[in-house]
Design a protein around this motif. Structure first.
Motif, PDB file in Angstrom:
ATOM      1  N   PHE A 251      14.351  -4.215  34.565  1.00 38.81           N
ATOM      2  CA  PHE A 251      13.705  -3.704  33.354  1.00 38.81           C
ATOM      3  C   PHE A 251      13.545  -2.195  33.425  1.00 38.81           C
ATOM      4  CE2 PHE A 251       9.971  -2.586  30.807  1.00 38.81           C
ATOM      5  CZ  PHE A 251      10.333  -3.122  29.584  1.00 38.81           C
ATOM      6  N   THR A 252      13.189  -1.688  34.586  1.00 39.19           N
ATOM      7  CA  THR A 252      13.028  -0.241  34.743  1.00 39.19           C
ATOM      8  C   THR A 252      14.341   0.480  34.494  1.00 39.19           C
ATOM      9  OG1 THR A 252      11.280  -0.606  36.391  1.00 39.19           O
ATOM     10  CG2 THR A 252      12.297   1.572  36.334  1.00 39.19           C
ATOM     11  N   LYS A 253      15.429  -0.040  35.051  1.00 41.48           N
ATOM     12  CA  LYS A 253      16.734   0.600  34.859  1.00 41.48           C
ATOM     13  C   LYS A 253      17.222   0.453  33.423  1.00 41.48           C
ATOM     14  CE  LYS A 253      18.110   0.274  39.694  1.00 41.48           C
ATOM     15  NZ  LYS A 253      19.114  -0.194  40.679  1.00 41.48           N
ATOM     16  N   ALA A 254      16.948  -0.709  32.821  1.00 42.73           N
ATOM     17  CA  ALA A 254      17.316  -0.907  31.416  1.00 42.73           C
ATOM     18  C   ALA A 254      16.563   0.068  30.521  1.00 42.73           C
ATOM     19  CB  ALA A 254      17.018  -2.347  31.003  1.00 42.73           C
ATOM     20  N   ASN A 255      15.327   0.358  30.888  1.00 39.71           N
ATOM     21  CA  ASN A 255      14.519   1.300  30.127  1.00 39.71           C
ATOM     22  C   ASN A 255      15.192   2.666  30.042  1.00 39.71           C
ATOM     23  OD1 ASN A 255      11.969   2.428  28.958  1.00 39.71           O
ATOM     24  ND2 ASN A 255      11.852   3.464  30.920  1.00 39.71           N
ATOM     25  N   TYR A 256      15.687   3.160  31.164  1.00 32.66           N
ATOM     26  CA  TYR A 256      16.348   4.468  31.170  1.00 32.66           C
ATOM     27  C   TYR A 256      17.678   4.407  30.422  1.00 32.66           C
ATOM     28  CZ  TYR A 256      12.938   5.089  34.884  1.00 32.66           C
ATOM     29  OH  TYR A 256      11.766   5.124  35.613  1.00 32.66           O
ATOM     30  N   ALA A 257      18.390   3.305  30.540  1.00 28.88           N
ATOM     31  CA  ALA A 257      19.680   3.177  29.874  1.00 28.88           C
ATOM     32  C   ALA A 257      19.530   3.168  28.354  1.00 28.88           C
ATOM     33  CB  ALA A 257      20.389   1.906  30.346  1.00 28.88           C
ATOM     34  N   VAL A 258      18.583   2.381  27.844  1.00 30.46           N
ATOM     35  CA  VAL A 258      18.376   2.300  26.393  1.00 30.46           C
ATOM     36  C   VAL A 258      17.831   3.615  25.856  1.00 30.46           C
ATOM     37  CG1 VAL A 258      17.096   1.132  24.553  1.00 30.46           C
ATOM     38  CG2 VAL A 258      18.054  -0.193  26.451  1.00 30.46           C
ATOM     39  N   LYS A 259      16.915   4.233  26.604  1.00 26.35           N
ATOM     40  CA  LYS A 259      16.406   5.547  26.184  1.00 26.35           C
ATOM     41  C   LYS A 259      17.533   6.559  26.094  1.00 26.35           C
ATOM     42  CE  LYS A 259      11.528   5.671  27.544  1.00 26.35           C
ATOM     43  NZ  LYS A 259      10.537   6.267  28.470  1.00 26.35           N
ATOM     44  N   GLY A 260      18.405   6.525  27.098  1.00 25.31           N
ATOM     45  CA  GLY A 260      19.543   7.447  27.096  1.00 25.31           C
ATOM     46  C   GLY A 260      20.465   7.214  25.918  1.00 25.31           C
ATOM     47  N   PHE A 261      20.666   5.954  25.557  1.00 28.65           N
ATOM     48  CA  PHE A 261      21.525   5.625  24.416  1.00 28.65           C
ATOM     49  C   PHE A 261      20.965   6.208  23.120  1.00 28.65           C
ATOM     50  CE2 PHE A 261      22.183   2.703  20.815  1.00 28.65           C
ATOM     51  CZ  PHE A 261      23.560   2.808  20.666  1.00 28.65           C
ATOM     52  N   PHE A 262      19.670   6.000  22.890  1.00 29.62           N
ATOM     53  CA  PHE A 262      19.068   6.498  21.651  1.00 29.62           C
ATOM     54  C   PHE A 262      18.846   8.010  21.673  1.00 29.62           C
ATOM     55  CE2 PHE A 262      18.017   2.018  21.030  1.00 29.62           C
ATOM     56  CZ  PHE A 262      18.290   1.879  19.682  1.00 29.62           C
ATOM     57  N   ILE A 332      14.279 -14.114  27.728  1.00 29.48           N
ATOM     58  CA  ILE A 332      13.595 -13.170  28.621  1.00 29.48           C
ATOM     59  C   ILE A 332      14.315 -11.828  28.649  1.00 29.48           C
ATOM     60  CG2 ILE A 332      12.991 -12.698  31.031  1.00 29.48           C
ATOM     61  CD1 ILE A 332      12.661 -15.779  31.351  1.00 29.48           C
ATOM     62  N   PHE A 333      15.623 -11.874  28.810  1.00 31.81           N
ATOM     63  CA  PHE A 333      16.393 -10.621  28.867  1.00 31.81           C
ATOM     64  C   PHE A 333      16.457  -9.959  27.496  1.00 31.81           C
ATOM     65  CE2 PHE A 333      17.726 -12.565  32.818  1.00 31.81           C
ATOM     66  CZ  PHE A 333      17.848 -11.486  33.668  1.00 31.81           C
ATOM     67  N   MET A 334      16.535 -10.758  26.435  1.00 34.48           N
ATOM     68  CA  MET A 334      16.570 -10.180  25.099  1.00 34.48           C
ATOM     69  C   MET A 334      15.226  -9.552  24.721  1.00 34.48           C
ATOM     70  SD  MET A 334      19.612 -10.353  23.999  1.00 34.48           S
ATOM     71  CE  MET A 334      20.092 -10.137  25.732  1.00 34.48           C
ATOM     72  N   LYS A 335      14.133 -10.102  25.274  1.00 34.82           N
ATOM     73  CA  LYS A 335      12.815  -9.500  25.039  1.00 34.82           C
ATOM     74  C   LYS A 335      12.773  -8.086  25.594  1.00 34.82           C
ATOM     75  CE  LYS A 335       8.414  -9.247  23.986  1.00 34.82           C
ATOM     76  NZ  LYS A 335       7.939  -9.179  22.582  1.00 34.82           N
ATOM     77  N   SER A 336      13.343  -7.903  26.773  1.00 35.60           N
ATOM     78  CA  SER A 336      13.365  -6.559  27.365  1.00 35.60           C
ATOM     79  C   SER A 336      14.176  -5.600  26.504  1.00 35.60           C
ATOM     80  CB  SER A 336      13.939  -6.624  28.785  1.00 35.60           C
ATOM     81  OG  SER A 336      15.302  -7.010  28.778  1.00 35.60           O
ATOM     82  N   ILE A 337      15.324  -6.070  26.019  1.00 36.66           N
ATOM     83  CA  ILE A 337      16.166  -5.215  25.177  1.00 36.66           C
ATOM     84  C   ILE A 337      15.467  -4.916  23.846  1.00 36.66           C
ATOM     85  CG2 ILE A 337      18.374  -5.028  23.981  1.00 36.66           C
ATOM     86  CD1 ILE A 337      18.556  -4.839  27.021  1.00 36.66           C
ATOM     87  N   ALA A 338      14.883  -5.961  23.244  1.00 30.21           N
ATOM     88  CA  ALA A 338      14.215  -5.780  21.947  1.00 30.21           C
ATOM     89  C   ALA A 338      13.071  -4.779  22.042  1.00 30.21           C
ATOM     90  CB  ALA A 338      13.697  -7.136  21.451  1.00 30.21           C
ATOM     91  N   THR A 339      12.304  -4.843  23.120  1.00 26.79           N
ATOM     92  CA  THR A 339      11.197  -3.902  23.316  1.00 26.79           C
ATOM     93  C   THR A 339      11.707  -2.475  23.416  1.00 26.79           C
ATOM     94  OG1 THR A 339       9.835  -5.550  24.431  1.00 26.79           O
ATOM     95  CG2 THR A 339       9.323  -3.243  24.877  1.00 26.79           C
ATOM     96  N   LEU A 340      12.711  -2.276  24.225  1.00 31.76           N
ATOM     97  CA  LEU A 340      13.233  -0.929  24.445  1.00 31.76           C
ATOM     98  C   LEU A 340      13.941  -0.392  23.208  1.00 31.76           C
ATOM     99  CD1 LEU A 340      14.556  -1.510  28.079  1.00 31.76           C
ATOM    100  CD2 LEU A 340      12.416  -0.432  27.366  1.00 31.76           C
TER     101      LEU A 340
END
Length: 596
Positions: A251-262, A332-340
């Motif tokens: 989740f921590t790494k996904a957070n940086y990846a999605v932030k970087g995308f946007f 569970i994984f989609m919740k992390s993506i949806a939040t970010l």
């Protein structure tokens, strides 16, 4: 009008100082902050739930369910629109990172608009289906109440910081009806070093907020029915903790990846459209992702193990256990993506509630699979609760907050041992990979985080070179006659001068003692120019250098003072070890006084 208001406040302050001790006054202010933050928490929850009720129940139209694909985008769009047109003079930021930055770098100054803007934008974002939580906004709102109350009354940094922490504790207490968790959160996240006197205002503020919020919003968040835990299940709690620890790293790494995308998308409305459509599609396929998602956890705790899949388009297949398991894992994984995605697209909220939801779902599916396999029979509700505490503790790097929050909101104090085990292990797993939480990493990378492990480095990182540059040193032009500038050199009481050309480019330095020596012995002193005495500086400092590099250069050259230039070689002034050490001592004293 403003001057009269300031004078009036000054009179009040003088009067209260003569009648009330400072410590007692801060206790009174803590209660005031608790009342206001409790009202803010009740307002945020009520407004959010009214929006959700209107969209889901009150508004009748046979085609309205098709709009659920667009509702999240509408919520994010309204949030972005509000920020653009109603918060013009200040910067609007979400999450806890700006609050930590305010404490470490802005003298605990939290902009006043956060008191109401966090409530409005979070309610709109989450009410329309944004997959985030309300806790970070209410913490920021409560902290803004404390910060601005302290500033209006002219309190010190130490006192304002305490009120900021009181506001944060009150926000958590009001949102969850959990005063103990509010206090622990404030100490663990905002005040890593605290003393007993700080505990009293925090206690009163959190308790007051819980009472005030309960007057307006009495519904308990979760109901847990359990007979306790069994020793032979401890191994499974450990396995669950390891799984959640690994998931928290993802989740921590996904957070940086999605932030970087946007972050790469510059136009705000493009972000809204892309993020809104992605979120709408996710919510359509996985209804649990709508809003905070607490309803699903409530159903699971009641024993409705098909709650995750039942409201989806796949509900007809709820009799197939393998599909239920797969659907829950994907959720569970989609919740992390949806939040970010919600946050990256411009919505307001935090990862507090999503952490609970994801942890609860992991705990559920783990116990559900073990029970189906026949290996053991686990209490599913216990593992849901343990999963929530573990995920919150690992993702936020706040294990004590996770333990006490879940124990309070579920009444699961009987599960304290499993909560402690799962949270501690999951936190340790995350910490082994991620030194900083998702809230603190950005600040740590920039050197803007208060660290209590390495105070020297932290204090140096807090210092900015531009504020230490001394510009009162004599500056000579290469062609200047020394005897014409002697009066200025003597009166400056400095032992060094800077030399530049006509364009302001730095050429070197002149030591004053050499000027005196040359003027005494040189027969042609009336024609002596700066170019005759100028010499190369031992080294130069760029105005963008950090203080650690500055001190390294000074140590290398055994120099006490060095000239500062910009990228175009323009002279800006001098920086000395004396100025650095004086500022260092002042900041170190401020840190030691930080809730001391």
């Amino acid at each position: 009008m403003y001057v009269r208001f300031v004078n009036y406040l000054d009179k009040i302050n003088r009067y209260r100082k003569s009648k009330i001790s400072n410590r007692n006054f801060l206790v009174i202010l803590a209660v005031v902050v608790g009342v206001l933050a409790g009202l803010a928490a009740a307002a945020l929850k009520s407004l959010t739930h009214h929006i959700e009720e209107f969209l889901q129940s009150d508004w009748q139209w046979k085609y309205k369910y098709y709009l659920y694909l667009l509702f999240p985008m509408v919520g994010i769009f309204l949030t972005v629109l509000y920020i653009k047109y109603f918060i013009r003079k200040s910067k609007f930021e979400t999450g806890l990172t700006p609050l930590l930055y305010a404490i470490s770098k802005k003298s605990s100054r939290v902009e006043a608009h956060n008191i109401y803007s966090q409530i409005i934008t979070a309610a709109v974002t989450v009410g329309f289906g944004g997959s985030t939580g309300l806790e970070a906004p209410i913490v920021t709102s409560g902290s803004a109440i404390g910060s601005n109350l302290g500033r209006v009354l002219g309190l010190s940094y130490r006192e304002i910081t305490m009120l900021v922490a009181c506001g944060a504790a009150a926000g958590i207490a009001g949102a969850f009806n959990s005063p103990i968790a509010g206090i622990v959160f404030a100490i663990e996240i905002l005040l890593p070093e605290f003393t007993i006197p700080v505990f009293i205002p925090l206690l009163l503020s959190a308790a007051t907020a819980a009472v005030v919020a309960r007057l307006f919003y009495t519904q308990q968040l979760f109901f847990l029915v359990t007979e306790g835990w069994k020793v032979n299940a401890l191994l499974y709690y450990v396995i669950l903790a390891l799984l959640i620890g690994l998931f928290s790293i993802y989740f921590t790494k996904a957070n940086y990846a999605v932030k970087g995308f946007f972050y790469k998308i510059k136009h705000p409305y493009t972000k809204v459209i892309i993020g809104g459509l992605m979120l709408g599609a996710l919510v359509f396929l996985f209804p649990t992702l709508y809003g905070e998602g607490y309803i699903t956890i409530k159903s699971l705790l009641k024993g409705d193990y098909l709650a995750v899949i039942n409201n989806s388009i796949f509900s007809d297949y709820n009799t197939i256990a393998a599909l239920v398991i797969l659907f829950t894992v994907v959720t569970i994984f989609m919740k992390s993506i949806a939040t970010l995605v919600t946050l990256g697209a411009g919505g307001n909220g935090g990862t507090f509630a999503p952490s609970l939801i994801m942890g609860g779902l992991i705990g559920f599916i783990f116990a559900y699979v073990v029970n189906l396999s026949g290996i053991a029979q686990l209490n599913v509700s216990n593992f849901i609760v343990a999963g929530m505490a573990a995920a919150l503790g690992a993702i936020m790097h706040a294990p004590l907050t996770g333990i006490f929050l879940i124990a309070e909101i579920t009444g699961g104090y009987i599960l304290m041992v499993p909560l402690m085990i799962t949270t501690a292990i999951s936190y340790a797993v995350n910490r082994s990979s991620q030194k900083h939480s998702i809230y603190t990493k950005a600040l740590a990378d920039k050197g803007e985080l208060l660290s209590h492990e390495d105070k020297d480095t932290t204090v140096l990182n807090q210092m900015k070179l531009k504020y230490l540059i001394e510009k009162n040193y004599p500056t000579l032009n290469m062609n200047d006659l020394i005897f014409l500038r002697m009066n200025e050199i003597v009166q400056s009481h400095k032992n060094i001068c800077a030399v530049t050309d006509e364009l302001g480019d730095f050429k070197g330095i002149i030591y004053v003692e050499e000027v005196f020596s040359e003027m005494m012995k040189n027969d042609k002193k009336d024609s002596l120019t700066a170019s005759y005495l100028v010499q190369q500086a031992p080294n130069t400092i760029n105005e963008n250098d950090d203080l650690k590099l500055v001190l390294e250069k000074m140590e290398q050259e055994n120099a006490w003072i060095l000239p500062v230039i910009n990228n175009e070689n323009q002279y800006k002034g001098f920086v000395s070890k004396t100025a650095i050490f004086n500022k260092y001592r002042a900041l170190l004293m401020r840190q030691n006084d930080y809730m001391g």
